[in-house]
Design a protein around this motif. Sequence first.
Motif, PDB file in Angstrom:
ATOM      1  N   ASN A 276       0.792  -1.235   0.000  1.00 16.59           N
ATOM      2  CA  ASN A 276       0.000   0.000   0.000  1.00 16.59           C
ATOM      3  C   ASN A 276       0.824   1.285   0.000  1.00 16.59           C
ATOM      4  O   ASN A 276       0.409   2.284  -0.580  1.00 16.59           O
ATOM      5  CB  ASN A 276      -0.940   0.010   1.205  1.00 16.59           C
ATOM      6  N   ASP A 277       1.977   1.279   0.661  1.00 20.26           N
ATOM      7  CA  ASP A 277       2.786   2.498   0.745  1.00 20.26           C
ATOM      8  C   ASP A 277       3.688   2.566  -0.483  1.00 20.26           C
ATOM      9  O   ASP A 277       4.829   2.103  -0.468  1.00 20.26           O
ATOM     10  CB  ASP A 277       3.614   2.498   2.029  1.00 20.26           C
ATOM     11  N   PHE A 278       3.192   3.172  -1.558  1.00 20.99           N
ATOM     12  CA  PHE A 278       3.950   3.178  -2.816  1.00 20.99           C
ATOM     13  C   PHE A 278       5.179   4.089  -2.756  1.00 20.99           C
ATOM     14  O   PHE A 278       6.019   4.055  -3.653  1.00 20.99           O
ATOM     15  CB  PHE A 278       3.054   3.561  -3.994  1.00 20.99           C
ATOM     16  N   LYS A 279       5.297   4.892  -1.693  1.00 16.41           N
ATOM     17  CA  LYS A 279       6.489   5.735  -1.543  1.00 16.41           C
ATOM     18  C   LYS A 279       7.634   4.986  -0.870  1.00 16.41           C
ATOM     19  O   LYS A 279       8.799   5.393  -0.990  1.00 16.41           O
ATOM     20  CB  LYS A 279       6.155   6.996  -0.749  1.00 16.41           C
ATOM     21  N   ASP A 280       7.312   3.903  -0.171  1.00 17.35           N
ATOM     22  CA  ASP A 280       8.341   3.116   0.517  1.00 17.35           C
ATOM     23  C   ASP A 280       8.817   2.018  -0.421  1.00 17.35           C
ATOM     24  O   ASP A 280       8.407   0.852  -0.316  1.00 17.35           O
ATOM     25  CB  ASP A 280       7.785   2.532   1.816  1.00 17.35           C
ATOM     26  N   LEU A 281       9.700   2.378  -1.348  1.00 18.63           N
ATOM     27  CA  LEU A 281      10.145   1.422  -2.364  1.00 18.63           C
ATOM     28  C   LEU A 281      11.073   0.367  -1.794  1.00 18.63           C
ATOM     29  O   LEU A 281      11.167  -0.738  -2.341  1.00 18.63           O
ATOM     30  CB  LEU A 281      10.809   2.170  -3.515  1.00 18.63           C
ATOM     31  N   ALA A 282      11.747   0.663  -0.686  1.00 23.19           N
ATOM     32  CA  ALA A 282      12.603  -0.343  -0.053  1.00 23.19           C
ATOM     33  C   ALA A 282      11.753  -1.477   0.519  1.00 23.19           C
ATOM     34  O   ALA A 282      12.073  -2.664   0.343  1.00 23.19           O
ATOM     35  CB  ALA A 282      13.446   0.295   1.043  1.00 23.19           C
ATOM     36  N   GLN A 283      10.674  -1.120   1.189  1.00 28.50           N
ATOM     37  CA  GLN A 283       9.763  -2.139   1.712  1.00 28.50           C
ATOM     38  C   GLN A 283       9.124  -2.931   0.574  1.00 28.50           C
ATOM     39  O   GLN A 283       8.980  -4.151   0.644  1.00 28.50           O
ATOM     40  CB  GLN A 283       8.674  -1.484   2.572  1.00 28.50           C
ATOM     41  N   PHE A 284       8.770  -2.220  -0.483  1.00 30.84           N
ATOM     42  CA  PHE A 284       8.156  -2.889  -1.631  1.00 30.84           C
ATOM     43  C   PHE A 284       9.120  -3.892  -2.258  1.00 30.84           C
ATOM     44  O   PHE A 284       8.741  -5.015  -2.586  1.00 30.84           O
ATOM     45  CB  PHE A 284       7.725  -1.851  -2.664  1.00 30.84           C
TER      46      PHE A 284
ATOM     47  N   ILE B 165       0.081  -0.744  -7.350  1.00 26.46           N
ATOM     48  CA  ILE B 165      -0.926   0.317  -7.323  1.00 26.46           C
ATOM     49  C   ILE B 165      -0.370   1.645  -7.822  1.00 26.46           C
ATOM     50  O   ILE B 165      -1.098   2.636  -7.840  1.00 26.46           O
ATOM     51  CB  ILE B 165      -1.522   0.508  -5.911  1.00 26.46           C
ATOM     52  N   HIS B 166       0.925   1.660  -8.233  1.00 26.66           N
ATOM     53  CA  HIS B 166       1.526   2.919  -8.680  1.00 26.66           C
ATOM     54  C   HIS B 166       2.642   2.612  -9.669  1.00 26.66           C
ATOM     55  O   HIS B 166       3.400   1.641  -9.485  1.00 26.66           O
ATOM     56  CB  HIS B 166       2.067   3.693  -7.475  1.00 26.66           C
ATOM     57  N   PRO B 167       2.799   3.451 -10.707  1.00 26.92           N
ATOM     58  CA  PRO B 167       3.869   3.212 -11.680  1.00 26.92           C
ATOM     59  C   PRO B 167       5.266   3.176 -11.078  1.00 26.92           C
ATOM     60  O   PRO B 167       6.163   2.516 -11.619  1.00 26.92           O
ATOM     61  CB  PRO B 167       3.714   4.396 -12.646  1.00 26.92           C
ATOM     62  N   ALA B 168       5.477   3.862  -9.949  1.00 25.05           N
ATOM     63  CA  ALA B 168       6.795   3.857  -9.308  1.00 25.05           C
ATOM     64  C   ALA B 168       7.204   2.455  -8.858  1.00 25.05           C
ATOM     65  O   ALA B 168       8.389   2.201  -8.608  1.00 25.05           O
ATOM     66  CB  ALA B 168       6.802   4.811  -8.108  1.00 25.05           C
TER      67      ALA B 168
END
Length: 306
Positions: free
Chosen positions: A204-212, A230-233
């Motif tokens: 869910n947290d698309f800004k936390d790319l390390a967790q992703f 959920i986000h292109p990033a």
Amino acid sequence: MSMIFDHHPQHLRRSVLCLPASNQRAIDKLAELDCDAVILDLEDAVAEEKKEEARANIRAFFKARGTADREVIIRINQASSTHYDTDMALVLECEPDAVLLPKVRAQDDILDVAVFLSENDAPETIRLWAMMETPLAILNAGPIAEAGRTAGGRLDCLVMGLNDLRNDTRIPFDPARTYLIHWLMQVVLAARAFGLTVIDSVSNDFKDLAQFEAECIQGRAMGFDGKMLIHPAQIDAPNRIFQPSAEELAEAEAIVAAFSTPEAQGKNAINVAGRMVERLHFEQAGRIAARARMIQARMTKAGKKI
């Protein structure tokens, strides 16, 4: 007799981007994105008053769609909703690559939609994907997956949905997904038993790319084919992680080459670089090599290198 079905997937599903179909600006940017598949969502991500606008956006997208270089899936509203009939009429009109069914609970949830599609002369190319996001879906993972081997069942893919599952089971968020791992693996096992693709849940947290990225690594280790986004990033990480490494590909090619020699014909185990390799490893190597070829073809078309 083993009930496990092997398969060489026909589609890349490393990165599966889910977009609210009400977001026309996001849809307009799809041509610029590198994701393997796209889900145009009509369900939870679309507000009640935006449902008809979202259908209109999907209708326009398919009218303008050129040569398909990736799968496009429509996630409909659940069968008990007032939107279901209108959503299914849209599916018949647009003929997407697949329909993603939310809140699946049992095999009949799959077969009922498959029968509807057949009775309405929908082409067999329209496949079904199932959201595994309810406690009953996890309990019935085997029978649900078996719909993929039922005549006319159309089921191709299982997709984990941890947001709903966490809510229903009251398991709080945990970055390591500690108390969800058993259920994730249960769905992977069901998918493999019946030759389906299986996609890991969104982060869910698309800004936390390390967790992703950590979730992608964990998901690949569990046996998933790709990740729902959920986000292109988020596209880059699964495209890298859910593909064979250079070492894996080199080993696979060596095994395939060794089993292809005249001396290896009829043998179930051979010596490859000082290691005893069985025919099941040859089959695994064939899958890896086939996946690498699919990725290379996609990258070549996009003017990139694997």
